[in-house]
Design a protein around this motif. Structure first.
Motif, PDB file in Angstrom:
ATOM      1  N   PHE A 210       0.931  -1.277   0.058  1.00 11.56           N
ATOM      2  CA  PHE A 210      -0.123  -0.079   0.021  1.00 11.56           C
ATOM      3  C   PHE A 210       0.798   1.201  -0.068  1.00 11.56           C
ATOM      4  CE2 PHE A 210      -2.875  -3.486   1.811  1.00 11.56           C
ATOM      5  CZ  PHE A 210      -4.048  -3.075   1.195  1.00 11.56           C
ATOM      6  N   GLU A 211       0.332   2.241  -0.732  1.00  4.91           N
ATOM      7  CA  GLU A 211       1.187   3.495  -0.933  1.00  4.91           C
ATOM      8  C   GLU A 211       0.205   4.657  -0.990  1.00  4.91           C
ATOM      9  OE1 GLU A 211       3.808   3.223  -4.341  1.00  4.91           O
ATOM     10  OE2 GLU A 211       5.172   1.919  -3.218  1.00  4.91           O
ATOM     11  N   GLY A 212       0.901   5.904  -0.672  1.00  5.18           N
ATOM     12  CA  GLY A 212      -0.093   7.132  -0.492  1.00  5.18           C
ATOM     13  C   GLY A 212      -0.004   7.870   0.835  1.00  5.18           C
ATOM     14  N   THR A 213      -0.983   8.129   1.276  1.00  6.07           N
ATOM     15  CA  THR A 213      -0.756   9.291   2.694  1.00  6.07           C
ATOM     16  C   THR A 213      -0.128   8.369   3.717  1.00  6.07           C
ATOM     17  OG1 THR A 213      -2.769   8.574   3.094  1.00  6.07           O
ATOM     18  CG2 THR A 213      -2.521  10.779   1.970  1.00  6.07           C
ATOM     19  N   ARG A 214      -0.282   6.960   3.463  1.00  5.65           N
ATOM     20  CA  ARG A 214       0.522   6.070   4.339  1.00  5.65           C
ATOM     21  C   ARG A 214       1.040   4.698   3.654  1.00  5.65           C
ATOM     22  NH1 ARG A 214      -2.721   3.044   8.363  1.00  5.65           N
ATOM     23  NH2 ARG A 214      -4.653   3.580   7.464  1.00  5.65           N
ATOM     24  N   SER A 215       2.088   4.249   3.927  1.00  2.91           N
ATOM     25  CA  SER A 215       2.738   3.217   3.319  1.00  2.91           C
ATOM     26  C   SER A 215       2.975   1.921   4.252  1.00  2.91           C
ATOM     27  CB  SER A 215       4.181   3.515   2.770  1.00  2.91           C
ATOM     28  OG  SER A 215       4.046   4.674   1.737  1.00  2.91           O
ATOM     29  N   PHE A 216       2.535   0.875   3.831  1.00  4.28           N
ATOM     30  CA  PHE A 216       2.583  -0.567   4.446  1.00  4.28           C
ATOM     31  C   PHE A 216       2.335  -1.698   3.639  1.00  4.28           C
ATOM     32  CE2 PHE A 216      -1.596   1.315   5.027  1.00  4.28           C
ATOM     33  CZ  PHE A 216      -2.618  -0.023   4.831  1.00  4.28           C
ATOM     34  N   ALA A 217       2.703  -2.720   4.285  1.00  2.00           N
ATOM     35  CA  ALA A 217       2.531  -3.959   3.416  1.00  2.00           C
ATOM     36  C   ALA A 217       1.551  -5.057   4.303  1.00  2.00           C
ATOM     37  CB  ALA A 217       3.737  -4.485   3.000  1.00  2.00           C
ATOM     38  N   GLU A 218       0.898  -5.964   3.664  1.00  2.36           N
ATOM     39  CA  GLU A 218       0.270  -7.003   4.187  1.00  2.36           C
ATOM     40  C   GLU A 218       0.337  -8.174   3.358  1.00  2.36           C
ATOM     41  OE1 GLU A 218      -3.794  -4.138   6.246  1.00  2.36           O
ATOM     42  OE2 GLU A 218      -3.967  -5.419   4.467  1.00  2.36           O
ATOM     43  N   ARG A 219       0.642  -9.441   4.118  1.00  5.35           N
ATOM     44  CA  ARG A 219       0.927 -10.347   3.695  1.00  5.35           C
ATOM     45  C   ARG A 219      -0.198 -11.504   3.754  1.00  5.35           C
ATOM     46  NH1 ARG A 219       4.233 -12.412  -0.076  1.00  5.35           N
ATOM     47  NH2 ARG A 219       4.352 -14.479   0.172  1.00  5.35           N
ATOM     48  N   TYR A 220      -0.477 -12.251   2.734  1.00  6.54           N
ATOM     49  CA  TYR A 220      -1.333 -13.381   2.429  1.00  6.54           C
ATOM     50  C   TYR A 220      -0.690 -14.419   2.290  1.00  6.54           C
ATOM     51  CZ  TYR A 220      -5.021  -9.707   2.471  1.00  6.54           C
ATOM     52  OH  TYR A 220      -5.820  -8.838   2.605  1.00  6.54           O
ATOM     53  N   SER A 221      -0.890 -15.636   3.025  1.00 10.27           N
ATOM     54  CA  SER A 221      -0.353 -17.013   2.959  1.00 10.27           C
ATOM     55  C   SER A 221      -1.560 -17.999   2.401  1.00 10.27           C
ATOM     56  CB  SER A 221       0.153 -17.237   4.078  1.00 10.27           C
ATOM     57  OG  SER A 221       1.161 -16.570   4.572  1.00 10.27           O
ATOM     58  N   TRP A 222      -1.152 -19.179   1.879  1.00 10.81           N
ATOM     59  CA  TRP A 222      -2.158 -20.421   1.452  1.00 10.81           C
ATOM     60  C   TRP A 222      -2.405 -21.138   2.668  1.00 10.81           C
ATOM     61  CZ3 TRP A 222      -5.464 -20.839  -2.486  1.00 10.81           C
ATOM     62  CH2 TRP A 222      -5.597 -21.888  -2.638  1.00 10.81           C
TER      63      TRP A 222
END
Length: 237
Positions: A208-220
């Protein structure tokens, strides 16, 4: 005797080297019946035949028109994936993905299974975007994104649908866009997420980028991709 032998020598050399000898070209091998490969079917013709089998009465089905189609070859047969949209739709009307599992029938196809509403998303009768990918799993996966704006808040959701032998199945769904610039004057937010770092059959990251930047991980896990760490950090409408 020596003179006669000398006269014979050039003739022997020429004969041995093929001198002025005229050679017939070797006959081409006779083709073995059935050994010649059949020409590949024209992709456009195959797609047209699939659309005709899925929509024998035309791609306009009531208010929905399915005029954007992809033919996907899978290990369990050809599958037609169709994107449907509604012209002059209401705000609440979404776009539709229909799926038809097909069998070969002569030069055409016949429908084995039909899923008219395999997925729905978006607003004003349409999706934001869609595609078919081989990056997520060994089987094809439909990627679609749809959203809309409500009272100044704009949100979008990304959905992944796997094409399984028994039918399409949703394997992930997550918010991928939030923008409140049309409703908030003090410190509005605008955040956009994109899928990255895909490991087939294992997981992927939404950055995710914009006014805030972070990442989210998805696992099977089990039979779908699930977010790690609980609730998503992106706001929703």
């Amino acid at each position: 005797m020596r003179r006669a032998a000398a006269l014979l020598l050039p003739a022997l050399v020429l004969a041995g080297c093929g001198g002025n000898e005229v050679r017939k070209p070797a006959a081409a091998p006779t083709p073995t019946p059935g050994a010649r490969p059949e020409p590949a079917a024209d992709p456009a013709a195959r797609l047209a035949a699939a659309v005709k089998a899925a929509w024998p009465d035309g791609v306009k089905q009531g208010p929905i028109t399915f005029d954007d189609n992809k033919l996907v070859d899978t290990g369990f047969g050809p599958v037609l994936v169709s994107h449907g949209h509604v012209r002059d739709a209401a705000h609440a009307d979404g776009g539709t993905i229909a799926v038809h599992y097909l069998d070969a029938d002569g030069a055409g196809f016949r429908v084995r299974q039909s899923f008219p509403k395999a997925a729905e998303s978006g607003s004003f009768g349409d999706l934001a975007e869609w595609s078919v990918s081989d990056k997520f799993l060994d089987r094809p996966v439909i990627y679609l994104e749809g959203g809309g704006t409500w009272q100044g808040y704009t949100c979008s959701v990304t959905t992944l649908v796997e094409l399984r032998p028994e039918g399409p199945a949703e394997i992930a769904s997550f918010p991928s866009l939030y923008d409140d610039g049309g409703a908030v004057e003090d410190k509005p937010q605008s955040i956009r997420g994109r899928i990255a770092d895909i490991r087939k059959g294992q997981g992927f990251t939404v950055k995710f980028e914009g006014t805030r930047s972070f990442a989210e991980r998805y696992s099977w896990r089990g039979d779908r991709y699930q977010r790690e760490g609980g609730e998503s950090r992106i706001p929703t409408c």
